[in-house]
Design a protein around this motif. Structure first.
Motif, PDB file in Angstrom:
ATOM      1  N   THR A  86       1.163  -1.006  -0.063  1.00 34.09           N
ATOM      2  CA  THR A  86       0.550   0.310   0.125  1.00 34.09           C
ATOM      3  C   THR A  86       1.356   1.354  -0.432  1.00 34.09           C
ATOM      4  N   GLU A  87       0.176   2.052  -0.576  1.00 30.93           N
ATOM      5  CA  GLU A  87       1.059   3.845  -0.597  1.00 30.93           C
ATOM      6  C   GLU A  87       1.496   3.919   0.880  1.00 30.93           C
ATOM      7  N   ASP A  88       0.711   3.528   2.274  1.00 30.67           N
ATOM      8  CA  ASP A  88       1.149   4.053   3.613  1.00 30.67           C
ATOM      9  C   ASP A  88       2.607   2.951   3.772  1.00 30.67           C
ATOM     10  N   GLU A  89       2.929   1.955   3.368  1.00 28.67           N
ATOM     11  CA  GLU A  89       3.675   0.474   3.243  1.00 28.67           C
ATOM     12  C   GLU A  89       5.084   1.534   2.851  1.00 28.67           C
ATOM     13  N   GLU A 110       5.790   4.504   4.173  1.00 24.63           N
ATOM     14  CA  GLU A 110       6.954   4.072   6.078  1.00 24.63           C
ATOM     15  C   GLU A 110       8.243   3.596   5.551  1.00 24.63           C
TER      16      GLU A 110
END
Length: 142
Positions: free
Chosen positions: A2-5, A8
């Motif tokens: 995902t974008e968040d991964e 991060e």
């Protein structure tokens, strides 16, 4: 993925801020989606080594600026997708089972490559003879 991964893993605030993405040894079997890769508009260095990738075809979504790519130690049987990486200067793709180097013919800026071990193609009979700028295989790491 995902974008968040992705954010991060890089510490960046936006996908557009990412210039170097290293996702080594994560057990990945596929690249992030083309939609997500397309948003990595400033990506120059990409490392997916030591995973289980079987295809690079979605790289066409983000390859406009990629200069360094490390996909060593995966499950690749093809380099399809790299033909769009016109600014690629360094490729590390050893320890895969690729049968053809044909997609690299479009990589006119390719200068350093490592394709040792695990290749089912004879380099002297490959398309690399068309690369005037490629001096020799190199085993540097990205």
């Amino acid at each position: 993925m995902t974008e968040d991964e992705l954010l991060e893993s890089t510490g960046e605030d936006t996908l557009e801020d990412i210039t170097d993405l290293t996702l080594r040894d994560r057990g990945l079997t596929s690249l992030p989606s083309p939609e997500l890769l397309r948003r990595l508009s400033n990506l120059e260095v990409l490392s997916f080594s030591h995973n289980r990738l079987s295809s690079l075809s979605s790289l066409t979504a983000c390859c406009d600026r990629i200069t360094h790519l490390n996909v060593s130690f995966n499950a690749l049987t093809s380099l399809d997708g790299l033909e769009a990486c016109r600014h690629l200067t360094k490729l590390y793709a050893s320890n895969n089972r690729v049968r053809s180097l044909e997609p690299l013919v479009s990589c006119a800026e390719l200068q350093v490559w490592s394709v040792a071990r695990g290749w089912g193609v004879s380099l002297q009979h490959s398309s690399l003879i068309h690369f005037g700028k490629v001096k020799h295989p190199n085993k540097e790491r990205v």
